[in-house]
Design a protein around this motif. Structure first.
Motif, mmCIF file in Angstrom:
data_model
loop_
_atom_site.group_PDB
_atom_site.id
_atom_site.type_symbol
_atom_site.label_atom_id
_atom_site.label_comp_id
_atom_site.label_asym_id
_atom_site.label_seq_id
_atom_site.Cartn_x
_atom_site.Cartn_y
_atom_site.Cartn_z
ATOM 1 N N THR A 19 -19.243 -4.115 -16.343
ATOM 2 C CA THR A 19 -20.140 -3.361 -17.215
ATOM 3 C C THR A 19 -20.785 -2.145 -16.556
ATOM 4 O O THR A 19 -21.740 -1.596 -17.088
ATOM 5 N N ALA A 20 -20.299 -1.719 -15.388
ATOM 6 C CA ALA A 20 -20.862 -0.514 -14.773
ATOM 7 C C ALA A 20 -20.623 0.659 -15.725
ATOM 8 O O ALA A 20 -19.581 0.728 -16.382
ATOM 9 N N PRO A 21 -21.568 1.591 -15.835
ATOM 10 C CA PRO A 21 -21.373 2.744 -16.727
ATOM 11 C C PRO A 21 -20.142 3.550 -16.343
ATOM 12 O O PRO A 21 -19.724 3.557 -15.179
ATOM 13 N N GLY A 22 -19.560 4.240 -17.299
ATOM 14 C CA GLY A 22 -18.342 5.006 -17.068
ATOM 15 C C GLY A 22 -18.543 6.221 -16.192
ATOM 16 O O GLY A 22 -19.651 6.747 -16.051
ATOM 17 N N LEU A 48 -10.247 7.667 -4.613
ATOM 18 C CA LEU A 48 -10.474 7.796 -6.048
ATOM 19 C C LEU A 48 -9.515 6.884 -6.797
ATOM 20 O O LEU A 48 -8.302 6.940 -6.590
ATOM 21 N N ILE A 49 -10.072 6.026 -7.639
ATOM 22 C CA ILE A 49 -9.232 5.223 -8.533
ATOM 23 C C ILE A 49 -8.938 6.044 -9.780
ATOM 24 O O ILE A 49 -7.829 6.062 -10.279
ATOM 25 N N GLY A 50 -9.951 6.733 -10.286
ATOM 26 C CA GLY A 50 -9.767 7.582 -11.463
ATOM 27 C C GLY A 50 -10.888 7.400 -12.454
ATOM 28 O O GLY A 50 -11.925 6.804 -12.150
ATOM 29 N N PRO A 51 -10.671 7.900 -13.674
ATOM 30 C CA PRO A 51 -11.709 7.742 -14.696
ATOM 31 C C PRO A 51 -11.877 6.262 -15.035
ATOM 32 O O PRO A 51 -10.897 5.519 -15.141
ATOM 33 N N TYR A 52 -13.125 5.863 -15.174
ATOM 34 C CA TYR A 52 -13.439 4.451 -15.403
ATOM 35 C C TYR A 52 -14.290 4.315 -16.658
ATOM 36 O O TYR A 52 -15.200 5.108 -16.895
ATOM 37 N N SER A 53 -13.963 3.307 -17.445
ATOM 38 C CA SER A 53 -14.782 2.887 -18.582
ATOM 39 C C SER A 53 -14.919 1.379 -18.495
ATOM 40 O O SER A 53 -13.935 0.684 -18.203
ATOM 41 N N PRO A 54 -16.113 0.849 -18.740
ATOM 42 C CA PRO A 54 -16.276 -0.606 -18.652
ATOM 43 C C PRO A 54 -15.480 -1.305 -19.739
ATOM 44 O O PRO A 54 -15.396 -0.830 -20.862
ATOM 45 N N CYS A 55 -14.871 -2.425 -19.373
ATOM 46 C CA CYS A 55 -14.123 -3.195 -20.370
ATOM 47 C C CYS A 55 -15.031 -4.201 -21.077
ATOM 48 O O CYS A 55 -14.628 -4.786 -22.069
ATOM 49 N N ASN A 56 -16.253 -4.396 -20.554
ATOM 50 C CA ASN A 56 -17.262 -5.258 -21.183
ATOM 51 C C ASN A 56 -16.774 -6.678 -21.447
ATOM 52 O O ASN A 56 -17.119 -7.279 -22.455
ATOM 53 N N ILE A 57 -15.948 -7.187 -20.558
ATOM 54 C CA ILE A 57 -15.547 -8.587 -20.668
ATOM 55 C C ILE A 57 -15.923 -9.299 -19.374
ATOM 56 O O ILE A 57 -16.143 -8.669 -18.345
ATOM 57 N N LYS A 58 -15.992 -10.616 -19.451
ATOM 58 C CA LYS A 58 -16.272 -11.401 -18.255
ATOM 59 C C LYS A 58 -14.959 -11.626 -17.521
ATOM 60 O O LYS A 58 -14.074 -12.309 -18.007
ATOM 61 N N ASN A 71 -5.652 -1.598 -10.406
ATOM 62 C CA ASN A 71 -6.542 -0.932 -11.345
ATOM 63 C C ASN A 71 -7.984 -1.080 -10.853
ATOM 64 O O ASN A 71 -8.201 -1.502 -9.723
ATOM 65 N N GLY A 72 -8.952 -0.741 -11.660
ATOM 66 C CA GLY A 72 -10.331 -0.781 -11.193
ATOM 67 C C GLY A 72 -11.276 -1.445 -12.170
ATOM 68 O O GLY A 72 -11.313 -1.096 -13.343
ATOM 69 N N HIS A 73 -12.027 -2.415 -11.686
ATOM 70 C CA HIS A 73 -13.095 -3.066 -12.426
ATOM 71 C C HIS A 73 -14.354 -2.917 -11.577
ATOM 72 O O HIS A 73 -14.291 -3.058 -10.353
ATOM 73 N N ALA A 74 -15.486 -2.657 -12.206
ATOM 74 C CA ALA A 74 -16.697 -2.393 -11.435
ATOM 75 C C ALA A 74 -17.906 -3.072 -12.064
ATOM 76 O O ALA A 74 -18.034 -3.140 -13.281
ATOM 77 N N THR A 75 -18.793 -3.557 -11.188
ATOM 78 C CA THR A 75 -20.046 -4.157 -11.638
ATOM 79 C C THR A 75 -21.197 -3.618 -10.801
ATOM 80 O O THR A 75 -21.026 -3.332 -9.614
#
Length: 129
Positions: A36-39, A64-74, A112-116
């Motif tokens: 859920t980190a902001p994009g 750099l991984i690239g542009p990120y948008s949260p997927c909002n899933i657990k 890929n990239g997931h961030a919290t």
């Protein structure tokens, strides 16, 4: 003074387990955390500074991984997966500024990239898969 001889007596106690202890350590254990980190532009530090807490103090270069948008899933990630310090570059200056730190998981295939922004991994929920 004379001592009286006594025949040896064997006492046996039955062992009753009152606690379960896993013999295989962290096998099958997963972290559960929300992505859920902001994009923004997502960066990570492949070379660890010894702590995964979103605050990198090492000497390695960021990637750099690239542009990120949260997927909002657990997400569920094995506790043996790689996690990294990283940051979301909110102001597009390509460096980590205060308040931008995140913990990055590159996914099950490390591609890929997931961030919290929850930076204390010991507070993350865990379970057995």
């Amino acid at each position: 003074m004379r001592k009286e001889w006594m025949e040896p007596v064997i006492e046996v106690q039955e062992f009753v387990a009152n606690e379960y202890v896993a013999a295989c350590g962290d096998s099958g254990k997963v972290y559960k955390f929300e992505c859920t980190a902001p994009g923004g532009w997502l960066y990570y530090y492949p070379k660890s500074d010894g702590q995964i807490d979103g605050n990198y103090s090492g000497s390695g270069d960021k990637k750099l991984i690239g542009p990120y948008s949260p997927c909002n899933i657990k997400e569920e990630a094995s506790v043996t997966d790689e996690f990294y310090d990283g940051f979301i570059d909110y102001n597009w200056n390509a460096k980590q500024d205060p308040g931008e730190g995140v913990i990055v998981w590159r996914g099950p295939n490390n591609d890929n990239g997931h961030a919290t922004t929850k930076l204390n991994m010991s507070s993350w929920e865990t379970s057995k898969s």
